[in-house]
Design a protein around this motif. Structure first.
Motif, short mmCIF file in Angstrom:
data_model
loop_
_atom_site.label_atom_id
_atom_site.label_comp_id
_atom_site.label_asym_id
_atom_site.label_seq_id
_atom_site.Cartn_x
_atom_site.Cartn_y
_atom_site.Cartn_z
N LEU A 1 0.99 -1.24 0.06
CA LEU A 1 0.15 -0.08 -0.14
C LEU A 1 0.74 1.22 -0.10
N THR A 2 1.93 1.15 0.64
CA THR A 2 2.90 2.25 0.68
C THR A 2 3.26 2.58 -0.84
N LYS A 3 3.58 2.05 -1.62
CA LYS A 3 3.99 2.29 -2.97
C LYS A 3 3.05 2.58 -3.89
N LEU A 4 1.68 2.16 -3.57
CA LEU A 4 0.42 2.38 -4.27
C LEU A 4 0.04 3.82 -3.86
N ASN A 5 0.32 4.20 -2.45
CA ASN A 5 0.03 5.67 -2.01
C ASN A 5 0.83 6.53 -2.62
N LYS A 6 2.22 6.29 -3.00
CA LYS A 6 3.34 7.25 -3.40
C LYS A 6 2.65 7.67 -4.92
#
Length: 353
Positions: free
Chosen positions: A28-33
């Motif tokens: 989710l961190t990558k998706l949120n970036k």
């Protein structure tokens, strides 16, 4: 009889083309970036990390492709009560952050969800006669949706479902002309994996027609099953191409599918629609593969001039929180095998690759 075909075909697989298949890891961190935008067209909601110009190209291409399918295939469509929701990702690493294994390029979730995930890496319009993997991947999944939105519904046999998706994912549009069916350009994942047609000359239509989704078991990662899947996809594509290359054969195919939809068995439907044995069909397909017509069709694609309607779309600006809410909702629909170890809610939904 030995088949002496020397041409090669690129096998289109949107599933296991490698030996290993690790469970997906949702990041989710990558998706949120990433920066996400949402485009709404007549048929689709497309959430993508593409730049706005590229997102518009994708939206227009998909609406044009849907229009093309409706003109070429005489399959009555059910009313669209819910637009198809597409997660179109332009980056390999970001696509795998959705939880989908790295050797998948796309997946269609049906069962009234109508959700598509597609790796659109390097997507661009077909202004030249080359097929871009990221473009073919999303077209492949659109074909699945289009076919499943017919009265045949769940009764579509896997060989036809996959074969026709491969066949029409070769579609390109150049100056108002559309081309499709060139098997030499049929890959949307691994262009280097050329397969000699001789390997798939024994079609064995009876086993092909009786293959079930359970038989495919795309979560089996063994080498022997990988080879089985490669052969299944190649055989499916070749038989679909054989059926669609002649109006009479196409008519018999549609009758066969209709009988299955009405509840008739595979054997009953086949006997009534084709009036031959499976062995006889094997011989006919082999004869077709050996013939000049097949070699000609393999290089000179079918083409037609088509006037496409204007594509209208609305762009929705998404805040980070809104984008993540949409993405998490869609990711939670993926098969539990993909989300192993993820805290996201898991729903077992029937999927089509």
């Amino acid at each position: 009889m030995t088949i002496k075909i020397k041409i090669v075909v690129i096998i289109v697989l949107t599933v296991l083309l490698q030996v290993s298949c690790n469970a997906g890891e949702v990041n989710l961190t990558k998706l949120n970036k990433a920066d996400w935008i949402l485009l709404e067209t007549e048929s689709f909601y497309i959430i993508t990390d593409a730049a706005e110009n590229d997102a518009v190209k994708i939206a227009c291409e998909l609406e044009n492709f849907k229009y093309f399918l409706s003109r070429i295939l005489n399959y009555k469509q059910k009313p669209i009560t819910q637009k198809v929701q597409i997660v179109a990702v332009m980056n390999d690493d970001l696509f795998n952050s959705t939880g989908i294994p790295e050797n998948y390029s796309g997946i269609y979730l049906n069962e009234n969800n109508n959700v598509i995930f597609a790796n659109c890496n390097s997507f661009r319009n077909s202004s030249k006669r080359n097929r871009i993997p990221g473009r073919s991947a999303i077209l492949h999944e659109i074909v699945h949706w289009f076919i499943h939105n017919t009265p045949y519904g769940r009764d579509i046999p896997p060989w036809f479902d996959e074969g026709i998706a491969i066949y029409f994912s070769t579609y390109i549009k150049i100056n108002g002309k559309v081309f499709w069916g060139n098997i030499g350009s049929g890959s949307n994942i691994y262009p280097s994996k050329l397969k000699n047609l001789k390997r798939y000359s024994i079609i064995n239509t009876e086993s092909l027609f009786k293959t079930t989704r359970l038989d495919l078991n795309v979560f089996n990662t063994s080498m022997s099953h990988k080879e089985y899947l490669e052969a299944f996809y190649a055989r499916s594509f070749l038989v679909v191409k054989y059926m669609l290359s002649d109006p009479e054969r196409t008519k018999m195919l549609n009758q066969y599918l209709s009988l299955l939809q009405k509840g008739a068995s595979i054997d009953e439907s086949f006997k009534y629609a084709f009036s031959i044995s499976f062995l006889s069909l094997d011989r006919k397909v082999r004869y077709y593969l050996e013939g000049k017509s097949f070699r000609r069709e393999s290089y000179l694609t079918e083409k037609t001039v088509m006037s496409f309607p204007e594509v209208k779309f609305v762009k929705h600006d998404l805040k980070k929180r809104e984008a993540m809410k949409i993405l998490i909702t869609k990711i939670s629909m993926l098969p539990e095998n993909f989300l192993n170890g993820s805290s996201l809610k898991k729903n077992n939904k029937r999927t089509v690759r």
